[in-house]
Write a protein that holds these residues in place. Structure first.
Motif, PDB file in Angstrom:
ATOM      1  N   GLU A 267      -6.400  45.134 -19.522  1.00  0.00           N
ATOM      2  CA  GLU A 267      -7.674  44.431 -19.735  1.00  0.00           C
ATOM      3  C   GLU A 267      -7.604  43.078 -19.044  1.00  0.00           C
ATOM      4  OE1 GLU A 267     -10.857  43.276 -20.123  1.00  0.00           O
ATOM      5  OE2 GLU A 267     -10.981  44.751 -21.759  1.00  0.00           O
ATOM      6  N   ASP A 268      -8.543  42.819 -18.142  1.00  0.00           N
ATOM      7  CA  ASP A 268      -8.508  41.564 -17.396  1.00  0.00           C
ATOM      8  C   ASP A 268      -9.202  40.422 -18.135  1.00  0.00           C
ATOM      9  OD1 ASP A 268     -10.818  43.204 -16.750  1.00  0.00           O
ATOM     10  OD2 ASP A 268     -11.423  41.533 -15.487  1.00  0.00           O
TER      11      ASP A 268
ATOM     12  N   ASP B 168      -9.189  49.320 -19.602  1.00  0.00           N
ATOM     13  CA  ASP B 168     -10.516  48.827 -19.221  1.00  0.00           C
ATOM     14  C   ASP B 168     -10.800  49.309 -17.802  1.00  0.00           C
ATOM     15  OD1 ASP B 168     -12.886  47.314 -19.081  1.00  0.00           O
ATOM     16  OD2 ASP B 168     -11.808  45.651 -18.139  1.00  0.00           O
TER      17      ASP B 168
ATOM     18  N   GLY C 243     -13.156  48.221 -15.715  1.00  0.00           N
ATOM     19  CA  GLY C 243     -13.587  47.178 -14.780  1.00  0.00           C
ATOM     20  C   GLY C 243     -12.446  46.216 -14.480  1.00  0.00           C
TER      21      GLY C 243
HETATM   22 CA    CA Z   1     -12.916  44.075 -17.132  1.00  0.00          CA
END
Ligand code: CA
Length: 227
Positions: free
Chosen positions: A9-10, A53, A55
């Motif tokens: 997860e960024d 995630d 994205g």
């Molecule tokens: Ca993301």
């Protein structure tokens, strides 16, 4: 041995809150903020479950999902996505995810799914869990007592799903507040008692002979018991 969970997860805020919540469940958690470090961590850890995630800043999350699946057929992959249209690709077709949660998600729902996948590796998407005469469909967010469907409000459903996932064991008030309410909830926990008493009343109306009951543990929390 605690289950190994890799969180990819960024978004640092979401990543940290997932890390904390999963650690509180007793899992070993590794957080990766992009695809490259996720790849590296994955090869090193061979985790039991990946929360991914889609994205990501440096690569396509769907490609990464496909890659992880190809290198570890038995790992459970739970995808986080903000885009409804990605779900078919990721779960239904060839990317090989086991399950998904759409953003914004409820922590309680995500944790319930993680628990199921760790208990039943390779479960394709959780459909139902059954406790006595209580049946819960996490995907559809529906619950039945015997053959009667319970009319539950969202919070009542989260509460019931959490208590059912720990049936026979005490669940503390703190944990319930963390998972079913916003982590930054500053109001009174009286609201919890109100929801529990409504939920108990609804369970009592249900059909079935092995009717689960919610036991109040004074100053501790609650426990779902099945006769
Ligand atoms: Ca993301």
């Amino acid at each position: 041995m605690e289950p190994q969970v890799l969180v990819v997860e960024d978004d640092a805020t979401i990543g940290r809150s997932l890390e904390q919540a999963l650690q509180a469940q007793g899992y070993q958690v590794t957080l990766a903020a992009n695809g490259t470090s996720a790849r590296r961590a994955f090869a090193r850890l061979v985790p039991d479950l990946v929360v991914l995630d889609l994205g990501l800043p440096d690569m396509d999350g769907v490609d990464l999902c496909r890659e992880l699946r190809a290198s570890a057929p038995a790992v459970s992959i739970l995808v986080l996505t903000a885009r409804q249209e990605e779900i078919d690709v990721v779960v239904g077709l060839d990317a090989g995810a086991n399950d998904y949660v759409t953003k914004p998600f409820r922590l309680a729902e995500l944790l319930a799914r993680v628990r199921v996948h760790l208990r039943r590796p390779n479960a394709r998407v959780l459909l139902r869990s059954v406790v006595g005469d209580l049946e819960i469909d996490i995907d559809a967010r529906r619950a039945w007592a015997g053959d009667r469907e319970l009319a539950l409000r969202p919070r009542e459903f989260d509460l019931l799903a959490l208590l059912a996932s720990e049936a026979g064991r005490a669940v503390t008030r703190e944990r319930i507040m963390d998972e079913c309410w916003d982590a930054h909830w500053h109001g009174s926990t009286k609201t919890l008692d109100v929801h529990i008493s409504q939920l108990r009343a609804k369970l009592a109306e249900g059909a079935g002979t092995q009717r689960p009951t919610i036991v109040v543990l004074r100053r501790v929390g609650y426990r779902l018991d099945v006769p």
